[in-house]
Design a protein around this motif. Sequence first.
Motif, PDB file in Angstrom:
ATOM      1  N   ARG A 116       6.456  10.885   2.019  1.00  0.00           N
ATOM      2  CA  ARG A 116       5.546   9.658   1.960  1.00  0.00           C
ATOM      3  C   ARG A 116       4.236  10.142   1.095  1.00  0.00           C
ATOM      4  O   ARG A 116       3.766   9.335   0.147  1.00  0.00           O
ATOM      5  CB  ARG A 116       5.469   8.880   3.138  1.00  0.00           C
ATOM      6  N   SER A 120       0.738  -1.072  -0.017  1.00  0.00           N
ATOM      7  CA  SER A 120       0.044   0.012  -0.026  1.00  0.00           C
ATOM      8  C   SER A 120       0.726   1.271  -0.192  1.00  0.00           C
ATOM      9  O   SER A 120       2.125   1.032   0.248  1.00  0.00           O
ATOM     10  CB  SER A 120      -1.026  -0.154   1.439  1.00  0.00           C
ATOM     11  N   ASP A 178       4.761  -7.543   4.569  1.00  0.00           N
ATOM     12  CA  ASP A 178       4.495  -6.109   4.496  1.00  0.00           C
ATOM     13  C   ASP A 178       5.507  -5.574   3.658  1.00  0.00           C
ATOM     14  O   ASP A 178       6.638  -5.204   4.149  1.00  0.00           O
ATOM     15  CB  ASP A 178       4.532  -5.439   5.800  1.00  0.00           C
ATOM     16  N   ARG A 205      16.568   1.880   7.629  1.00  0.00           N
ATOM     17  CA  ARG A 205      15.942   2.876   8.316  1.00  0.00           C
ATOM     18  C   ARG A 205      16.172   2.917   9.780  1.00  0.00           C
ATOM     19  O   ARG A 205      16.201   1.813  10.474  1.00  0.00           O
ATOM     20  CB  ARG A 205      14.481   2.675   8.048  1.00  0.00           C
ATOM     21  N   GLY A 236      14.716  -5.318   2.938  1.00  0.00           N
ATOM     22  CA  GLY A 236      14.845  -6.606   2.160  1.00  0.00           C
ATOM     23  C   GLY A 236      14.279  -7.659   3.141  1.00  0.00           C
ATOM     24  O   GLY A 236      14.087  -7.587   4.373  1.00  0.00           O
ATOM     25  N   SER A 279      11.431  -7.903   7.932  1.00  0.00           N
ATOM     26  CA  SER A 279      12.392  -7.568   6.909  1.00  0.00           C
ATOM     27  C   SER A 279      13.723  -7.001   7.661  1.00  0.00           C
ATOM     28  O   SER A 279      13.558  -6.463   9.058  1.00  0.00           O
ATOM     29  CB  SER A 279      11.707  -6.189   6.157  1.00  0.00           C
ATOM     30  N   LYS A 318      -1.118  -1.269   6.493  1.00  0.00           N
ATOM     31  CA  LYS A 318      -0.726  -2.408   6.470  1.00  0.00           C
ATOM     32  C   LYS A 318      -0.131  -3.262   7.959  1.00  0.00           C
ATOM     33  O   LYS A 318      -0.605  -4.342   8.231  1.00  0.00           O
ATOM     34  CB  LYS A 318       0.755  -2.704   5.340  1.00  0.00           C
TER      35      LYS A 318
HETATM   36  N1  LIG Z   1      10.667  -4.469  -1.023  1.00  0.00           N
HETATM   37  C1  LIG Z   1      10.468  -4.222   0.367  1.00  0.00           C
HETATM   38  N2  LIG Z   1       9.589  -3.339   1.119  1.00  0.00           N
HETATM   39  C2  LIG Z   1       9.657  -3.241   2.374  1.00  0.00           C
HETATM   40  C3  LIG Z   1      10.111  -4.256   3.107  1.00  0.00           C
HETATM   41  N3  LIG Z   1       9.842  -4.009   4.488  1.00  0.00           N
HETATM   42  C4  LIG Z   1       9.323  -2.996   4.320  1.00  0.00           C
HETATM   43  N4  LIG Z   1       9.008  -2.404   3.312  1.00  0.00           N
HETATM   44  C5  LIG Z   1       8.248  -1.228   2.557  1.00  0.00           C
HETATM   45  O1  LIG Z   1       8.835  -0.169   2.975  1.00  0.00           O
HETATM   46  C6  LIG Z   1       7.758   0.872   3.209  1.00  0.00           C
HETATM   47  C7  LIG Z   1       8.319   1.726   4.343  1.00  0.00           C
HETATM   48  O2  LIG Z   1       8.128   1.165   5.534  1.00  0.00           O
HETATM   49  P1  LIG Z   1       8.184   1.699   6.965  1.00  0.00           P
HETATM   50  O3  LIG Z   1       8.351   0.611   8.014  1.00  0.00           O
HETATM   51  O4  LIG Z   1       9.289   2.344   6.882  1.00  0.00           O
HETATM   52  O5  LIG Z   1       7.308   2.600   7.073  1.00  0.00           O
HETATM   53  C8  LIG Z   1       6.436   0.202   3.278  1.00  0.00           C
HETATM   54  O6  LIG Z   1       5.744   0.274   1.959  1.00  0.00           O
HETATM   55  C9  LIG Z   1       6.677  -1.196   3.500  1.00  0.00           C
HETATM   56  O7  LIG Z   1       5.781  -2.069   2.753  1.00  0.00           O
HETATM   57  C10 LIG Z   1      11.252  -5.370   2.463  1.00  0.00           C
HETATM   58  O8  LIG Z   1      11.408  -6.101   3.188  1.00  0.00           O
HETATM   59  N5  LIG Z   1      11.050  -5.341   1.309  1.00  0.00           N
END
Ligand SMILES: Nc1nc2c(ncn2[C@@H]2O[C@H](COP(=O)(O)O)[C@@H](O)[C@H]2O)c(=O)[nH]1
Length: 201
Positions: A143, A6, A95, A35, A76, A31, A12
């Motif tokens: 964002r 999303s 997510d 950050r 990742g 993940s 999420k």
């Molecule tokens: N491709 C990937 N996207 C990821 C991963 N873990 C999180 N996310 C996406 O990053 C944004 C920002 O997340 P936030 O926690 O900093 O707000 C969000 O869209 C997540 O879905 C990943 O391992 N791989």
Amino acid sequence: MLVLSSPSGAGKTTLSRKLLATDERITMSVSVTTRPPRPGEVEGKDYYFVDVPTFQRMREEGELLEHAVVFDNLYGTPRAAVEAALSAGRDVLFDIDWQGTQQLGESAQQDLVKVFLLPPSAADLEQRLRTRAQDSEEVVHQRMAKASDEISHYTEYDYILINHEVEDSLAKLTAILQAERLKRRRLTGLSSFVKSLRDAL
Ligand SMILES: Nc1nc2c(ncn2[C@@H]2O[C@H](COP(=O)(O)O)[C@@H](O)[C@H]2O)c(=O)[nH]1
Ligand SMILES: Nc1ncnc2c1ncn2[C@@H]1O[C@H](COP(=O)(O)OP(=O)(O)OP(=O)(O)O)[C@@H](O)[C@H]1O
């Protein structure tokens, strides 16, 4: 593998926590990210927080199932935990953003169920980002500015949920999961069950 994507702030994380609390058969993929942690985020539960060299080493050594740059940070999915959960017969919830979803789809299209969450409105999205109260004004702006690009990928997903009420979205997500689990190709042991059933007739 059930993927939730999303624009940032659509819900999420909130929905994932609810699903994990109500469904014993699904495991969250945690993940790795460069950050910095938000207040209250827990190492190993919300993310594995690492520095850039560590992330690069993991990527180069093939430890990540997918990876992407999102909002200037690296994210990742650690491969080992996902493979262990799948081997144990568990479902795995991700997510992740659209880039990661595309990468998972390249190697496991048949095993992937992709759900995209939309906010009810732009104003709701902005309010959710602000009421989370965990990001600076600059981050909220960044964002919101990226939300339209993120949303443009909704057509790559199997299911769309407009996330009005969390409980209503949870009910819909649960229904999606149940229906996907009942797909014929996912029912392990079905052919031998049917054979014994027919043999008995
Ligand atoms: N491709 C990937 N996207 C990821 C991963 N873990 C999180 N996310 C996406 O990053 C944004 C920002 O997340 P936030 O926690 O900093 O707000 C969000 O869209 C997540 O879905 C990943 O391992 N791989
Ligand atoms: N259906 C909803 N109705 C109202 N508020 C919601 C709803 N879902 C989530 N929220 C709130 O919106 C904020 C953002 O939600 P959440 O952190 O779950 O979003 P996210 O999609 O995981 O964001 P990110 O991509 O940045 O990680 C939180 O304060 C959460 O409580």
